[in-house]
Structure formats: C-alpha cells, structure tokens
Motif scaffolding. Structure first.
Motif, PDB file in Angstrom:
ATOM      1  N   GLY A 462       0.810  -1.210   0.105  1.00 40.55           N
ATOM      2  CA  GLY A 462       0.065   0.056  -0.044  1.00 40.55           C
ATOM      3  C   GLY A 462       0.805   1.163   0.095  1.00 40.55           C
ATOM      4  N   ASN A 464       3.799   4.296  -1.523  1.00 39.01           N
ATOM      5  CA  ASN A 464       4.374   4.591  -2.833  1.00 39.01           C
ATOM      6  C   ASN A 464       5.829   4.007  -2.468  1.00 39.01           C
ATOM      7  OD1 ASN A 464       5.782   6.249  -0.831  1.00 39.01           O
ATOM      8  ND2 ASN A 464       4.820   8.212  -1.693  1.00 39.01           N
ATOM      9  N   THR A 466       8.637   5.491  -1.760  1.00 38.58           N
ATOM     10  CA  THR A 466       9.325   5.913  -0.649  1.00 38.58           C
ATOM     11  C   THR A 466       9.049   4.950   0.631  1.00 38.58           C
ATOM     12  OG1 THR A 466       9.141   8.217  -1.208  1.00 38.58           O
ATOM     13  CG2 THR A 466       9.839   7.875   1.131  1.00 38.58           C
TER      14      THR A 466
ATOM     15  N   LEU B 129       6.595  11.863   5.276  1.00 40.88           N
ATOM     16  CA  LEU B 129       6.079  10.598   4.774  1.00 40.88           C
ATOM     17  C   LEU B 129       4.385  10.733   4.622  1.00 40.88           C
ATOM     18  CD1 LEU B 129       8.206   7.773   6.918  1.00 40.88           C
ATOM     19  CD2 LEU B 129       8.448   8.506   4.334  1.00 40.88           C
ATOM     20  N   ASN B 131       2.427  11.236   2.833  1.00 40.28           N
ATOM     21  CA  ASN B 131       1.549  10.834   1.827  1.00 40.28           C
ATOM     22  C   ASN B 131       2.154   9.632   1.127  1.00 40.28           C
ATOM     23  OD1 ASN B 131      -0.352  13.200   1.678  1.00 40.28           O
ATOM     24  ND2 ASN B 131       1.420  14.569   0.718  1.00 40.28           N
ATOM     25  N   SER B 132       2.788   8.726   1.788  1.00 41.30           N
ATOM     26  CA  SER B 132       3.339   8.008   1.248  1.00 41.30           C
ATOM     27  C   SER B 132       2.525   6.707   1.199  1.00 41.30           C
ATOM     28  CB  SER B 132       4.822   7.546   1.953  1.00 41.30           C
ATOM     29  OG  SER B 132       4.406   7.222   3.245  1.00 41.30           O
ATOM     30  N   LEU B 133       1.385   6.555   1.961  1.00 43.46           N
ATOM     31  CA  LEU B 133       0.596   5.601   1.756  1.00 43.46           C
ATOM     32  C   LEU B 133      -0.641   5.661   0.987  1.00 43.46           C
ATOM     33  CD1 LEU B 133       0.326   3.856   5.515  1.00 43.46           C
ATOM     34  CD2 LEU B 133       2.064   3.419   3.459  1.00 43.46           C
ATOM     35  N   CYS B 134      -1.179   4.803   0.262  1.00 43.05           N
ATOM     36  CA  CYS B 134      -2.205   4.914  -0.637  1.00 43.05           C
ATOM     37  C   CYS B 134      -3.524   5.226   0.268  1.00 43.05           C
ATOM     38  CB  CYS B 134      -2.626   4.037  -1.523  1.00 43.05           C
ATOM     39  SG  CYS B 134      -0.859   3.505  -2.379  1.00 43.05           S
ATOM     40  N   GLY B 145      -1.060   4.270  10.260  1.00 41.16           N
ATOM     41  CA  GLY B 145      -0.051   3.615   9.369  1.00 41.16           C
ATOM     42  C   GLY B 145       1.392   4.268   9.227  1.00 41.16           C
ATOM     43  N   ILE B 146       1.062   5.689   9.086  1.00 39.16           N
ATOM     44  CA  ILE B 146       2.357   6.360   8.809  1.00 39.16           C
ATOM     45  C   ILE B 146       3.099   6.491   9.970  1.00 39.16           C
ATOM     46  CG2 ILE B 146       3.093   8.687   8.209  1.00 39.16           C
ATOM     47  CD1 ILE B 146       1.485   7.819   5.794  1.00 39.16           C
ATOM     48  N   GLU B 148       3.453   4.106  12.288  1.00 39.56           N
ATOM     49  CA  GLU B 148       4.227   2.928  12.347  1.00 39.56           C
ATOM     50  C   GLU B 148       5.491   2.728  11.307  1.00 39.56           C
ATOM     51  OE1 GLU B 148       2.211  -0.791  12.500  1.00 39.56           O
ATOM     52  OE2 GLU B 148       0.501   0.253  13.249  1.00 39.56           O
ATOM     53  N   LEU B 149       5.177   3.438  10.161  1.00 35.49           N
ATOM     54  CA  LEU B 149       6.268   3.665   9.323  1.00 35.49           C
ATOM     55  C   LEU B 149       7.394   4.542   9.953  1.00 35.49           C
ATOM     56  CD1 LEU B 149       6.870   2.679   6.396  1.00 35.49           C
ATOM     57  CD2 LEU B 149       5.808   5.070   5.627  1.00 35.49           C
ATOM     58  N   THR B 153      11.208   3.340  10.376  1.00 37.12           N
ATOM     59  CA  THR B 153      12.536   3.987  10.218  1.00 37.12           C
ATOM     60  C   THR B 153      13.364   4.386  10.887  1.00 37.12           C
ATOM     61  OG1 THR B 153      10.574   5.082   8.847  1.00 37.12           O
ATOM     62  CG2 THR B 153      12.914   5.814   8.226  1.00 37.12           C
ATOM     63  N   VAL B 183      15.634   8.325   1.356  1.00 41.02           N
ATOM     64  CA  VAL B 183      14.743   7.619   2.220  1.00 41.02           C
ATOM     65  C   VAL B 183      13.397   8.081   2.625  1.00 41.02           C
ATOM     66  CG1 VAL B 183      15.842   8.276   4.300  1.00 41.02           C
ATOM     67  CG2 VAL B 183      14.319   6.382   4.441  1.00 41.02           C
ATOM     68  N   PHE B 184      13.419   9.502   2.569  1.00 39.26           N
ATOM     69  CA  PHE B 184      12.251  10.051   2.881  1.00 39.26           C
ATOM     70  C   PHE B 184      11.562  10.840   1.777  1.00 39.26           C
ATOM     71  CE2 PHE B 184      14.727  10.402   6.901  1.00 39.26           C
ATOM     72  CZ  PHE B 184      14.049   9.419   7.577  1.00 39.26           C
ATOM     73  N   GLY B 185      11.933  10.634   0.512  1.00 38.66           N
ATOM     74  CA  GLY B 185      11.243  10.989  -0.595  1.00 38.66           C
ATOM     75  C   GLY B 185      12.255  11.198  -1.757  1.00 38.66           C
TER      76      GLY B 185
END
Lengths: 1043, 212
Positions: A462, A464, A466, B129, B131-134, B145-146, B148-149, B153, B183-185
């Motif tokens: 799920g 992107n 990154t 991060l 916007n990194s999850l759909c 979710g973010i 946890e991400l 990291t 790593v962060f974009g």
C-alpha cells in the motif's frame, strides 16, 4: 446416540463405572439435544413410544414422588405408572431414589414432569446407563448397528414378520439418526470453541501491560508472567503442562481485588489454584469457568478493570481490533494445529477422536494456509487497489491465470515430465526431487517475526516508492536465512509483491526487492514459489538493465532459484542463458594480469554473478548446449585467466558441469582451458581446487587431455593434494582426476615418481565410497604395470582391496574387481589373494545383479585361475561355481558373455573341470553364441570353443550345434586377434571329419590360406594345421572312392 | 549580461565548484540567465524564486512531491534569501549532476532536516511520509499506518536511540544500505534526467520546450 456418547461427551477421568459427565458447554449441548429428542418423541412417534425396552433404564432420581400427577399411582416413596406392559408390569416405577423406565412414552412424560430438573435427570440417566441403546433394543440390535445396511434391515424385517421387531427396527433407525445428529451438533460446537495460541495470548498480555501500572486510569495494577522463560513455541508453561494445552500463567493484580493467578490455555482463560508463596509452585487445578480470553475474564472479575477498559476503549479498540482481525482468520486452523501439537489431556483422550474427525471437516471447509492468504489479499489489495493504480500506475496487478496456481502447476508438471524423459542430464539428481510443501506445520506457533513481516508487506502493497523502499530495507534486517522468516514472507503474500516490484520502473524498489529475493531463495520451497509466480522471466529481463547492480542481483537470484529442473528450463526458455553469457563479457579485455587492477571492480562482479547463475543452470543438458551456442566457452576460458577466486569458482564449476558433454571437452582442449585448470590446482582455495580436479576428471576421458594435464605439470599438484584427506569432496575430485589421468601409461610413471601409488593404497581404508571408487579405479589402472603391482603388494594394498569385494556399490565393485584382477597377474600377489579367499569373493560377485560387476568379476577371475597353484582344485572347491559360470552364458550382455567365455577358457584348462562344464551343457550354450558380430566376444568365444574341444566328443557336438559355419566367418573380421583365436578353434574342430566338411563348404580353405601368410606364427600354425586336417580328409575320401 | 561580467562570474564560481569545467559553468550560467528572464522576475536579487525553481525541478528533473521540491529549493538557497542566485544554481547543480556519494549524502540530509537543528525529528519524518501510503479507509487509520512507518524508519536509522536522526545516524545507515539515500522521498534527479539535462545545457540547444 451410542457413538456420540462415547466419543463426544466429555467424561470425567475418575475411574470407570461411576464416571460422571463433566459440566462443559459441549456436554450440556448434547444433553439438551437428547432432551429435545426424548421430550418430543411421544408426539412424533406415538407408535414407537409404546415400545417396551428390553431392559429398563435405571438411575437415581432427584424427583419427589409428589411431582408425578395424573396417570401415576403415587404413594409416599413409590410411584407406578398406570401404563403397563403385556405382563401387567408398570412402565415406570419409582422407589425413592431409584427409578426404572421402560418406554420412550414414559421417558417423555418424565421429562415433562421434571420441568426444571430435566437436565439433571437426563444427565443422571445417561451416567447410570452408559449404553442406553443396548438396554432399549437389546444386545443383538446394538451389535447389528455396526454393520447397518439397508439390506440387513430389510432382511430382518422380512424374516420375522413380528410387528414388534418392525418397531424395534424403526426405533433403531431413529436412535441412529439421533446419534448422527448429536455428532454433527457437537462438531458445530467444537468448531465454535475458542482456541487461543501463544501469539494471541502474548499480544493480549503485552497490550494489557501497556495499560497497567500505578494510578487510577490504568486498567490493572500489574500483570506479570510467572515464568520468564519462553519456549521456542511461544509457551511459558512447563512442557508437561503444555501437553494439557496450557500456554502460560500470569499473575494479575487488578485495582479492586486480590492478585489472581490465571492459566492461559488453548481452551481459554481460567483461574487456577494460585501460586504457593513458599515453593513458587503453581496449583494448576482449574478454579473457575473458562473464558474466551483474558479481557473477558478480567472484566468479569474486576469492576474497576471493566470500567477503565471502557475508558481506554477508544484508544484500545483500535489496536484491539487489529489484533482481532489477525486472530480471526487463523483461529480455526490454529485450533486444529494446536490440538495436534498438544494432544491428550485427561479428558481429551476421548476428545481426540472427534477432533481428528472435526479437523478433516474443517480443512475441507477452510483449507488452512491458502485460504488465509486469500483473505489477506482481499483485505489489502481490495482496499488499496483502485487508488493505487490511479496514483502510481506502476504496480500492475499481475493478471493471474484463471486456473488455481496449484492446478496449473500440476498441468505444467505433467507436461514437463514428458520433456524430462527426453532430455536427460548428468548431474541433476540431488536437488531435483520436489519436496512436499509443509505449509501446515508452519502455523503451529507463529513467531513474532511473522507479524512484523506482515506489517512490512502491507507497506509494500500500500505504499508509494518511498514507503516501499523503507519497508524493503527494514525487511532486510530480519534474519532472512532463517526459514521462519522466509516462509513468513511467502505466507503473508510477500512473494507476489516482491515479484511485482521487479516489474516496475523503480530501480530502487527493484534493487531492494531483489536483495530480499536473493536471500530467501536459498529456501527450496521459496524457489518453487518464485517459479510458480513467474518470477524468472522478469528477472531474466532485468539482466538487460543498464544498472550493473541490478544485473548482479538478478543473476545471483537466478543462481539461487535455478537449482531445480523446471526453473532451469524457464531460464532457458526466456532467453536467460544468452543474457547470462553476455554478462560474462563484461570483464573481458582484461586478460593481461598487469591491467587487472585497472578495470572496474563492478564489471568483475557482474561477470561473477553471471557465472554463478550459469553454474546453477549448467546442470541441465539443454542448458549446457545453450551456453555453448551462446558462445559461453571462450568467455569462460577468458575468465579463467583472472586471479579472483570468487570468480574462478563459479567459472570452473560451470566448466566442470559442462565437461560431461563431448562437445565441451573438445572445446576445452581447443581453448587451452586445461592449462588454467592445472594452474588453479595450485590455488589456496579448497573449493577451487576441488572444482578444477573435478573438471580434469571429466575431461581426462580423452587421451590428448590426459597428456595436456601432464605437460602442464598437473600431475604433481594432484599427487600432493592426495595428502590432505580432511576435505572429502576435494579428495573425491582429486582421486577422480588421478584415476582418469592414470589411464595413460606416461602419467602412471609420473605418479609413481610422485609416490602417489603408496598414498593411494593408504586411502583404501576409512574413506567414503566416492573416494574409494576413484582410489580403487586409479589403482586398477596403475596395476596394469608390473612395477606398480609389486608396489601395491609391498604397501599392503591387497588385503584392503580384497576386503572391498564385499561392498555393494556397483561402481566400486567394478573398480575393485578390476584392481584385484590386475594384482592377480602377479603369482606372488595371487597367493595373498587366494589366502584371503579373494577368489571365492570374486566368484560370488558373478551373482551380482549388475552386469558390469558380473563382467568385471569374470575378467578378474581369469588371471586368478591362471596364476593360482592347484587352480583346478580351487575352482572345484566352489560348490555350484561351475554351473553358475556356465549359466552366465545365457546372459544377453555382450561384455558379460565375453568375460565368461574368457573365464571358461581358463577353467577348461583343467580336464576334470572341463568334464564338469561339459556336463553342465557348455557346448550348446557356446554354440548358440556363435552368431555374433562383436569382435571381443568372437575372440573369447573362439578361444573357449577351442579349449572345450579337448574333452570327449565335444568337437563333434560343436558341429552338431552348428557352431562351425559361423566360426569360419570370423576369419573375415578385421581383428587379427579374432583370426588367431578362430584359427585355433577351427584347427581343434577340424579333428572331426564332419566339421571339416562344413568348413570346406563354407569356404574356410581360402580364408585359412590367407592366414598362413600372416606374420603371426601361432596363427600361421593353426591355419596350416586346420588346412592339413581338411586336406587329409579330402585325400582319404578320394582314396576311399577309388578303392 | 555582457561577456565580461559573465567571464568574471565564471571565473569566481569555477574556483569553488570543482565538478564542472569552465565552459560548462558558462553554459549553466547562460541557461540560468535565460531561465531567469523567462521567469520574468522583478526582484531586488537577480535569481530564481521558489515558484520558478519548482517549475524547473518539475519539468526538467521530473520531481513531483511539493514538500520535497520546497525543501530542495531551500537546500539550494544557501543564503536563505528565498531566491537562488547564479552561484547557488551552479553549486546546487554540481551536486545534482556530478555529486559524489558524500556530497549527495550531505545534500539529502540538508533537504530532510528543515528546522535547522541538525536533526531530522520524528515530526519531520511524519510530515515527509504523510503521503506515502495510498489512501486507506479512514484518516485515522492512515495516520496510524504512517506512525508505524515512522517507527520502522527510526528503528532502522536512529542508531543512538535519541528519537531523531542525526547526520551521523543518516550517514551510517546510508553507507550500510544505499537505498536509504533518498529514504524520505526523491530529492535527487534520476540518472536519465541528468543525462537529458546535461545534453540540453551543455549542448547549447536550449529551446522553449521546457513548457514553463
């Protein structure tokens, strides 16, 4: 009902006879079902309700006589029903506290009377009447139940028209229906039962810990395990409690009640007897009801807990829900798996049976791991699919085939089989059997890594680019060499995602994904999964990438995956071999050692990875061909000139695999590869030495190559490597190379110079078979020379060689017999062999099922018989030995036949033995073989025939069995040795007049006349002798005619 | 700009920026001027403002992430005057196009830490991060979710366990696993874009195809 009662109902363990039903939800459910059945019986089946039981059901009732109303004659302590049987006995009678009931009608009424006491009465009844069916229907009906078939029932009904037996029949069937119903019911019940596993319990406890501590807001004051030690399966209970299904014990101190000592078991959570302070022992006995989990239990016990829980709920439920979701899916198969792992607690001895029963049903319904994956995919993909595709468009969902993967695999497999039969290969054996997947076991105790990996895979799906890269990097921190992690990645659907990532344009994702695939593909199951998911074509495509690191990783992963046949073929089919060969080209133009430091280290790396992958692929014949066609040999030869060990190993490895093919051996000679192989024999690296020796072993079938090895000085390093016997693989390769090299005489001389023969003799004991085969093979070659035979004897090599004759390894036996045979050429050695009973051992090998062994043993026997003292006596001493040899003439293997003929030639030198084999019918058997084109056989056959002519009327017999005409044709052969033997035989046969005629008719005279002109004296003599005999006969006939 | 000032500028910049030849610096300056003129800025400082620069990042270097483009701007803009001057332009591009691993490492770290304290904090990571999850079913779940991400990291990169990433942490992590550089974009251009850009800038074929 009988089956259900004995199998399903949970009886207490307290002895026989007085056993009671435990109060468990399951038992309660069963009893309730029985009550429903009995209570409604009187309405549903009025006819059958009147049926009088064979024996009354008796038990101790708790009912007061006064409870009985109309229809009963009630006194203070007794009750009798007004309803009576034919003999006037009441169908129900009570004399407190005993009750006897004799019909279903009365039972129904009783239950109505009992009202609230129904359950108790039913329980008491069942407990007192462990086999109610027998009592109701009588013993014969109960036994009949075992083989109930419609035929059987009908048979009974028609036989005795008695209406009562018909009713009995109906009753029996009704009861059977009830039985089935109860079984089904209890199954349903069981499947609903809670099954906790260590992971769930651990998560719960950890979560509760999180919210525990001092202060008003926390849910608990403290919660602690009683034991700090956690077993590998996640349990903390001692093993002898684990078999009861117990997982761990926790001490919980809620705010408002005393410390509780709680048992968490697979069945649920309950209060135990507590921990005794002095000894720290836990009283394991159950003191409360079973709850489905800790939170429910604590809510029940502590008001404060339940209050604070609801406050925390907002935060809590989020995390809880997640856990629940995880719990949901695996719960059922957990139940099955855990039950399997923790069998047979006191009561579950009985339980076990139905669990097995239940499990088979459940698996049908659930299909554990597959289903688990499927549901998972659904949740995650379903939710994110749309947005994902819109936003990034990169993660193309693989359009899977409509067939289920397993099915398609099957289809593929069968197609494959056909091809495999056609394309055979040399070294594909060890890893090619596809091991069965053991999915199920993996679920037994899920380790914590499992959940963490699952989380990461979620980000892969799920996230992107990154988020994906972060998840990939984080995944690398797991111990990917561990099977748990490897399978966890697969089981949570990670493999699909990793492979999908390879199909995107994101270089970083591809690198990260390949790094993981490279590691986990060390696992044979994962390899198969990768192939099944179509990973190989994608990786093959990556080999074209401009990024060197990507190429490297892809090639390395292919090297790991292509360890089995189907994978190797997939690589080839998708053009992988050509691409891999192209990778080898990267490090070219670097031949000169002076420049080697200048070129980009990464180019070498690319070539190395390419070679690694080719090495794996080169285990299939078709791939060997493909590598050659793609121009791989010169490239490999070029790489062989480098000095990087980690490059040389895969290169030599590939060459060694390929050298099994003739085309490669020719190319290897042409590309001057031998020179470099020899050079690398002197390397420090054992693996490299091993592969070089192995390659030489393969190539040295060819004389020119053997000479090359010697010319490049390869024999000395080989001989010196013999002294290091620790590394058995290398030793096997080195001895193999020595064996093949010693086929050339010049090499043998060199080996003697290097004292290799002494060392070889030393290796005859305490070595693995692979080494022994080669050592003995080498000695067999060496012993063709006199000096070496003496050497072997002097080093004490004969005894160990003879000892090896008892083995079972065919290749070894072939080599040993050859070596022993070679030694037997020396009379002095022969004495030793004879003393060690070696001849008998050789003789018994004639019975070996393998023709090569038979032939080799027969060959070895020849010098033995030649050189033994009292050979005739020795041969006769083997009981049944001569018959055995003669019967071997029935073999259809030419080599066996030739060797046996040679043996017979030697045996027949002894008149007495010749007489015996004649009796065993050697003449017709030899004659039958005469029609052959095999020169080797012809020669030995002719020799045998000429020997056998020396007895009785064998000469005439050979003629009668039509051996003469074919023998004449042997003279047309190109082999002079055949001529010699044939001439001898014909000379012997020509002593018989009829044979002379046959020879003459077949044009022998002209052929023999040519032979007389031969430089070979023996041949001249024999031919002349034969002509003389024929001529003499002709003269005699002429004389007879004119006189 | 007349030739003389240009030469002077080239001279002075070439002294500090080693990755480009003088002729290349000159090309870059000419490109810079044409870009500035095109952007039609009338500021005190002669240079590219944030919008103009972002447009360049987007159209030439294919960057899409707004937050990160801003940050790249600030990383280019060494003197913090909200405008990229000629020197900053060449310097920044030297890292972009020809930067060594160490230079890129430093550049990325500069992009990722914003508030100037020398650390990348948990909050900053969260922002980057974000916007990194759909899209997930709910805002809350996605935030979870973010978070946890972010934890993942930090677990991976925060070697000294102080809840933030120092340059030392960053350097160590990236050296261990190069994939963590961005790593962060994405904040560095893709190799293909660089090649394209160099072809354009140094090939004197600057056309109006930048679509600005």
């Amino acid at each position: 009902m009988g089956v259900a009662l004995t199998r399903s109902a949970q009886w207490s363990a307290a002895g026989y006879g007085t056993r009671t039903l435990e109060i468990t939800p399951l038992n309660e459910a069963i009893l309730k079902e029985i009550i429903v059945f009995v209570a409604s019986f009187i309405y549903k089946h009025p006819q059958e309700a009147k049926y009088v039981f064979v024996e009354p059901l008796e038990w101790k009732t708790n009912l007061d006589p006064s409870a009985f109303e109309s229809g009963y004659i009630v006194s203070e302590t007794t009750v009798k029903s007004e309803e009576v049987d034919k003999d006037g006995q009441p169908l129900l009678s009570v004399s407190v506290p005993h009750i006897r009931v004799r019909s279903f009608g009365q039972l129904s009424r009783l239950l109505l009377t009992a009202k609230d006491m129904k359950l108790k009465e039913a329980q008491a009844c069942i407990e007192a009447n462990r086999d109610p069916v027998t009592k109701i229907l009588g013993l014969d009906y109960n036994t009949m139940k075992e083989d109930t078939s419609v035929v059987n029932i009908l048979d009974k009904i028609t036989k005795d028209e008695d209406p009562e037996s018909e009713i009995k029949m109906k009753l029996g069937m009704l009861l059977k229906q009830l039985d089935l119903h109860l079984l089904n019911h209890s199954l349903k019940h069981i499947s609903l039962e809670i099954r906790l596993n260590p992971t769930i319990v651990k998560n719960d406890i950890e979560l509760l810990k999180h919210f525990s501590g001092k202060g008003e807001q926390t849910v608990l004051e403290s919660i602690d395990y009683t034991s700090d030690y956690e077993f590998s399966n996640g349990c903390r209970a001692p093993p002898w409690r684990q078999i009861h299904g117990e997982i761990c014990y926790v001490l919980v101190k809620p705010h408002d009640v005393e410390t509780l000592c709680i048992t968490c078991s697979a069945e649920g959570v309950f209060l135990n007897g507590g921990k005794t302070d002095d000894e720290g022992e836990i009283n394991y006995e159950r003191k409360s009801e079973i709850y489905k989990d800790l939170v429910t239990f604590l809510k029940e016990r502590s008001a404060k807990f339940s209050e604070n829980m609801s406050k925390q709920d907002v935060r809590f439920s989020g995390e809880w829900k997640k856990k629940e979701a995880l719990k949901e899916a695996p719960k059922k198969e957990e139940a099955a798996a855990l039950q399997k792992a923790l069998p047979a607690s006191g009561k579950s001895v009985l339980e076990k049976n139905y669990i097995n029963f239940g499990k088979s049903q459940m698996t049908k319904r659930l299909q554990p791991s597959l289903n688990w994956k499927a549901t998972f995919d659904f949740k995650d993909k379903g939710a994110s699919k749309d947005t994902q595709e819109e936003k990034h468009g990169r993660r193309l969902e693989r359009s899977g085939p409509p067939v289920s993967p397993r099915r398609s695999q099957l289809v593929r497999k069968s197609a494959e089989k056909i091809e495999e039969i056609i394309s055979e290969s040399s070294s594909e054996s060890e890893e090619d059997e596809e091991p069965p997947d053991h999915h199920q076991e993996a679920n037994a105790g899920l380790p914590s890594e499992y959940w963490q990996i699952q989380k990461l895979v979620k980000y892969l799906k799920g996230g992107n680019q990154t988020a994906t890269v972060i998840a990939l990097c984080s995944m690398q921190d797991f111990n990917l060499a561990q099977e748990t992690c490897q399978l966890a990645i697969r089981d949570v659907g990670g493999l699909e995602v990793l492979i999908n990532l390879l199909d995107t344009d994101e270089v970083k994702c591809k690198i990260g994904s390949l790094k993981i695939l490279k590691e986990i593909s060390h696992n044979p199951q994962i390899r198969r999964n990768i192939v099944d998911l179509g990973g190989l074509p994608i990786m093959v495509n990556i080999l074209d990438s401009p990024h060197k690191s990507l190429k490297c990783l892809a090639a390395e992963t292919i090297a790991n995956v292509a360890k089995f046949r189907r994978a190797r073929r997939a690589v080839r089919r998708h053009g992988g071999i050509t691409k891999l060969v192209a990778l080898l080209d990267c490090a070219q133009n670097s031949g000169e050692p002076s420049q080697s430091s200048l070129y980009d280290a990464r180019d070498v790396e690319v070539a190395r990875c390419g070679a690694l992958a080719l090495w794996s692929c080169s285990k299939s014949y078709e791939n060997k061909e493909a590598i050659r066609k793609a121009g791989g040999i010169p490239l490999l030869a070029g790489l062989l000139k480098t000095s990087h060990e980690n490059m040389l190993i895969p290169v030599v490895g590939t060459l060694q695999e390929c050298a099994s093919e003739e085309s490669y051996r020719t190319a290897i000679k042409a590309e001057r590869i031998i020179e470099n192989l020899v050079k690398n024999l002197n390397s420090e690296n054992e693996q490299l030495q091993e592969h070089c020796a192995m390659a030489i072993y393969q190539c040295a079938e060819d004389k020119e190559t053997r000479d090359l090895v010697r010319l490049h000085g390869g024999l000395k390093p080989l001989a010196s490597l013999l002294n290091n016997t620790d590394n058995k693989e290398r030793l096997a390769a080195v001895t193999g190379a020595i064996w093949k090299c010693s086929i050339s005489k010049e090499n043998v001389t060199k080996f003697r110079e290097y004292k290799a023969i002494e060392t070889l003799v030393g290796l005859l004991t305490d070595q693995p078979e692979e080494v022994l085969v080669n050592v003995v093979g080498a000695l067999g070659e060496c012993c063709q020379e006199y000096e070496n035979r003496v050497l072997v004897r002097k080093c004490g090599g004969i005894q160990p060689l003879v000892n090896l004759l008892i083995g079972i390894n065919q290749t070894l036996l072939v080599n040993v017999t050859k070596a022993v045979g070679a030694c037997a050429l020396e009379p002095e050695s022969m004495m030793i062999i004879d003393r060690l009973d070696g001849v008998r051992l050789l003789w018994s090998l004639l019975k070996n099922p393998h023709p090569d062994v038979k032939a080799s043993a027969a060959w070895a026997l020849c010098p033995c018989i030649q050189n033994a003292k009292d050979a005739g006596e020795m041969v006769r001493s083997f009981v049944g030995g001569l018959e055995l040899v003669v019967n071997l003439l029935r073999s259809d293997n030419k080599e066996v036949l030739a060797s046996v003929c040679a043996a017979i030639t030697n045996i027949a030198k002894d008149q007495e033995n010749l007489a015996v084999i004649t009796d065993h019918g050697v003449v017709p058997l030899l004659s039958k073989l005469a029609n052959t084109n095999n020169d080797k056989l012809r020669r030995h056959l002719a020799e045998a025939i000429s020997r056998c002519c020396m007895w009785g009327r064998n000469r005439a017999a050979f003629g009668e069995y039509k051996a003469v005409a074919p023998l004449v044709r042997y003279l047309k052969s190109n082999d002079t040795r055949v001529h010699q033997a044939t001439a001898q035989a014909l000379y012997q046969l020509s002593e018989d007049a009829d044979n002379c005629i046959t020879m003459h008719e077949n044009g022998a005279v002209k052929l023999l006349l040519d032979m007389v002109g031969s430089p070979d004296q023996d041949l001249q003599e024999a031919a002349a002798g034969c002509i003389y005999n024929i001529r003499k006969l002709a003269l005699a006939t002429e004389k007879a005619r004119y006189t | 700009m007349d030739q003389k000032t240009l030469k002077k500028l080239v001279e002075s910049i070439s002294n500090t920026v080693k990755n480009f030849k003088k002729s290349e610096v000159e090309c870059l300056l000419i490109l810079f001027h044409s870009l500035v003129e095109r952007a039609n800025v009338r500021l005190n400082n002669f240079g590219l403002d944030r919008n103009a620069f972002r447009a360049i990042l987007h159209s030439i270097f294919g960057m899409t992430n707004d937050i990160l483009m801003n940050r790249v701007f600030f990383a280019f803009d060494k003197d913090n005057d909200n405008c990229i001057n000629a020197k900053e332009w060449v310097k920044g591009l030297s890292v972009f196009l020809r930067g060594t691993f160490e230079e890129k490492l430093k550049f990325c770290f500069e992009v990722y830490y914003l508030n100037g304290d020398g650390y990348i904090s948990r909050e900053e990571i969260f922002d980057m991060l974000k916007n990194s999850l759909c899209q997930q079913s709910s805002e809350e779940e996605s935030d979870e979710g973010i978070k946890e991400l972010v934890d993942i990291t930090l677990k991976k990169m925060d070697y000294d366990n102080d809840g933030k990433i120092s340059f030392a942490d960053f350097e160590k992590a990236v050296k261990e696993e190069r994939l963590l550089l961005e790593v962060f974009g994405p904040c560095l251009p893709e190799a293909e874009n660089c090649i394209d850009f160099e072809a354009l800038a140094f090939g004197h074929i600057l056309t109006s195809s930048f679509g600005m």
